[in-house]
Design an enzyme around this catalytic site. Structure first.
Site, PDB file in Angstrom:
ATOM      1  CD  GLU A  62     -18.890 -28.307  23.328  1.00  0.00           C
ATOM      2  OE1 GLU A  62     -17.771 -28.045  23.799  1.00  0.00           O
ATOM      3  OE2 GLU A  62     -19.165 -28.188  22.120  1.00  0.00           O
TER       4      GLU A  62
ATOM      5  CD  GLU B  64     -21.783 -24.761  20.816  1.00  0.00           C
ATOM      6  OE1 GLU B  64     -20.608 -24.807  20.431  1.00  0.00           O
ATOM      7  OE2 GLU B  64     -22.107 -24.751  22.006  1.00  0.00           O
TER       8      GLU B  64
HETATM    9  C1  GLA Z   1     -17.811 -25.571  21.772  1.00  0.00           C
HETATM   10  C2  GLA Z   1     -18.421 -24.799  22.904  1.00  0.00           C
HETATM   11  C3  GLA Z   1     -18.497 -23.342  22.641  1.00  0.00           C
HETATM   12  C4  GLA Z   1     -17.255 -22.848  21.977  1.00  0.00           C
HETATM   13  C5  GLA Z   1     -17.004 -23.617  20.730  1.00  0.00           C
HETATM   14  C6  GLA Z   1     -15.777 -23.162  19.995  1.00  0.00           C
HETATM   15  O1  GLA Z   1     -18.698 -26.068  20.893  1.00  0.00           O
HETATM   16  O2  GLA Z   1     -19.674 -25.282  23.287  1.00  0.00           O
HETATM   17  O3  GLA Z   1     -18.700 -22.716  23.890  1.00  0.00           O
HETATM   18  O4  GLA Z   1     -16.177 -22.995  22.849  1.00  0.00           O
HETATM   19  O5  GLA Z   1     -16.808 -24.957  21.079  1.00  0.00           O
HETATM   20  O6  GLA Z   1     -15.583 -23.921  18.844  1.00  0.00           O
END
Ligand code: GLA
Length: 657
Positions: free
Chosen positions: A143, A296
């Protein structure tokens, strides 16, 4: 094969748990896990000393279990030794505070020491795992979206600005530095936006966000290139995240990844979550040019402001297949096993604190089975949409600035609302990106385009839209569009600047409205948030303001241009009114619903010869099929109407329709 799995962090667990993990993964039909995302301090406990043994062992175990690996570079979270050895690589916020380790994402992307360490660990992983049979994909970083205002960043910003503007006079002009005596007489005087006395220069802030996006992209591409040098045939990606804090222009980044991967966490517990899922899936498909991967989402708890909300039975399945319907090559989650400690110890997981004997794991097992049966659909063409909404990260950034006419202007909310209205009108929707070079050519696929708050627009993009309308396109322009050039300078002569002639209107004054105000228009439209004094200059008036100083003035206009139509909405319609209006425009543009007569709670997505039906409501729905079909999961023949249980879904493979 469809990807099914999630973030897996074996380094958080004793090795005896790993065997259980692999056994449970097999039980659930997991096909791929994202491994090692935050494992830097376990992989390189001291500078230049690597401990790969544990990763070798889990890679082998996963491979033996038939599970593939998206292997991460762990660069989103440098270890404590790194930040102590390289304090200048710690980020500095706008107030001049240098942060320290203790969380994640604590690095400055412009710090040479950080970049070198990131390349080094990427190379070490590339070299070691290049030939590993479990390796399916590289997952670089996590991210991208961080921000730093330190002196190293300042230097990099100046280099970027020289490249963009070439000449200091050009920059002074683009930033309107004549305002408040900000004229720069040397490049070295330019700083990143930092805490200052009063409002900052909006053009400086906008360019800084563009710079950050490019700077982070540079950090990504150099790792990508290191990895490609070891494994030219393994796709390299990074997971895109959406959020108001993210200074990354994903539409531009998409060209640099081998597969667009997106994290998505709906923030509404009610039906809004399904609408957000559809929004994220359609946007990701736009970035990916068709194909993408949900990297995710939360298996269970949805974060709503201040509270987590457990998903009702069936919702994990509907959400997951909702992304797949919209072109995702599978469904991945954060995370596999819920941690015992650490900052996100209550974030949901496929294997929760309660263990595998739990509703979420049981639903995951059923979902895994369904995805396995759907493997043959993995190659289906992504959904085709003839309607698009425009998405433009720089417009978002500009509308996050200070000094705007209303503090509650919300770009993301405006774009989501346009998408939601089309979702509720059962129209399949895509996205276009006016900031991209390819924008003019992308328009041909669409019969209708909606521009919510497209605040910044280039002459080229505006002209392309004009040509597209003249050739038969149906354009709906929302207020706060076409206002400024890409540098953020206002287009003079009346709003909405770049689209004034095309729309045949001239707005001479803005009337931002308090949030509690409702504006009734004379055709029954319910509006609010914003109003404008519009003069028509070629457009027909569709609806008038009926109250206040604007009573009797045009609020919604329509102009026929060549073979097309250009609409202007000078006010913010409420959800029902916008759904009605966009549904009408879609029908005029010849774009009907995915399926006629769908109940409110039922979502339908057509993808190639597949018809995905999602019943988000509690009551079973009987739905007509457009022809003979088979259930793509069970193989059962389907004729006439099908019943989809409340909270359930059905994927029909239509034969020869
Ligand atoms: C993001 C991150 C994860 C986690 C999630 C929690 O997507 O990539 O590591 O922190 O958020 O929602």
């Amino acid at each position: 094969m469809l990807f099914f799995g999630g973030d897996y962090n074996p380094e958080q667990w004793p090795e005896k748990v790993w065997d259980d993990d692999v056994a449970l993964m097999r039980q659930a039909g997991i096909t791929m896990v994202s491994l090692g995302i935050f494992a830097w301090s376990h992989l390189e406990p001291r500078e230049g000393e690597y401990e790969f043994g544990w990763l070798d062992r889990i890679m082998d175990r996963l491979h033996d279990g038939g599970i593939r690996v998206a292997l991460a570079t762990p660069t989103a979270s440098p270890p404590p030794w790194f930040t102590l050895a390289h304090p200048s690589a710690l980020p500095v916020n706008a107030d001049g505070v240098r942060l320290t380790h203790g969380s994640r994402d604590t690095y400055c992307a412009s710090a040479p020491a950080y970049r070198a360490a990131a390349r080094r660990i990427a190379a070490a992983l590339g070299e070691r795992y290049a030939g590993h049979p479990a390796l399916a994909m590289w997952h670089v970083h996590n991210e991208y979206g961080t921000d730093c205002r330190c002196d190293l960043t300042a230097e990099a910003f100046r280099t970027w600005l020289r490249d963009r503007h070439g000449d200091l006079d050009v920059l002074n002009e683009a930033w309107t530095t004549a305002f408040w005596s900000q004229r720069y007489s040397d490049w070295s005087q330019i700083m990143p936006p930092r805490a200052t006395q009063y409002l900052p220069n909006p053009a400086q802030v906008l360019d800084f966000r563009r710079f950050l996006s490019d700077e982070l992209l540079g950090a990504f591409t150099e790792q990508r290139d290191v990895l490609r040098s070891f494994t030219p045939d393994i796709p390299v990606t990074t997971n895109f995240v959406q959020g108001g804090w993210v200074s990354v222009d994903h539409a531009r980044w998409a060209a640099e990844v081998d597969l667009v991967a997106v994290d998505h966490y709906p923030d509404s517990a009610g039906p809004g979550a399904e609408e957000e899922t559809a929004f994220a899936g359609d946007l990701a498909r736009g970035w990916g040019g068709g194909s993408w991967l949900l990297m995710e989402t939360a298996p269970n708890l949805i974060y709503t402001p201040g509270r987590m909300h457990a998903k009702e039975p069936g919702r994990l399945t509907r959400h997951s297949l909702g992304y797949v319907a919209r072109g995702s090559r599978g469904a991945m989650y954060f995370q596999w096993r819920q941690p015992r400690g650490g900052a996100e110890l209550f974030h949901s997981a496929l294997v929760p604190h309660a263990g595998a004997d739990s509703p979420v794991f049981r639903e995951a097992v059923g979902l895994g089975r369904a995805l396995k049966n759907l493997a043959t659909t993995a190659g289906a063409a992504p959904p085709a949409a003839r309607i698009a909404v425009a998405w433009d990260a720089p417009s978002w950034w500009a509308l996050q600035g200070a000094g705007l006419p209303a503090a509650d202007i919300d770009y993301l909310a405006a774009v989501r609302q346009a998408h939601r209205a089309l979702f509720r009108a059962k129209r399949q929707t895509g996205f276009v990106f006016p900031g991209l070079e390819s924008f003019p050519e992308s328009l041909g696929a669409y019969s209708m385009i909606v521009l919510p708050h497209l605040y910044l627009v280039s002459d080229r993009a505006a002209a392309a839209l004009g040509d597209w309308v003249a050739a038969g396109g149906h354009l709906v322009v929302g207020y706060l569009s076409g206002i400024a050039d890409p540098a953020g300078r206002i287009r003079l002569g009346g709003y909405p600047g770049a689209f004034r002639d095309l729309l045949g209107v001239r707005a001479v004054e803005w009337h931002p409205q308090p949030p509690e105000t409702t504006l009734l228009l004379d055709d029954g439209t319910v509006a609010g948030r914003w109003a404008e004094r519009v003069e028509t200059a070629g457009a027909a008036t569709v609806a008038l303001y009926t109250s206040g100083v604007l009573a009797g003035a045009p609020a919604i206009t329509r102009r026929e241009v060549g073979a097309g139509v250009a609409w202007y909405l000078s006010t913010g319609l409420d959800d029902d009114s916008l759904e009605r209006l966009l549904g009408t425009v879609a029908s005029e543009a010849g774009v009907g619903p995915v399926l006629e007569g769908l109940p409110r709670d039922v979502e339908a997505v057509r993808r190639d010869d597949l018809l995905y039906l999602f019943n988000h409501g509690p009551v079973a729905a009987s739905l007509p099929l457009p022809g003979p079909a088979v259930d793509a999961v069970t193989g059962r023949p389907l004729h006439g109407a099908v019943t989809v249980a409340g909270g359930g879904c059905l994927i029909a493979r239509l034969s020869a329709v």
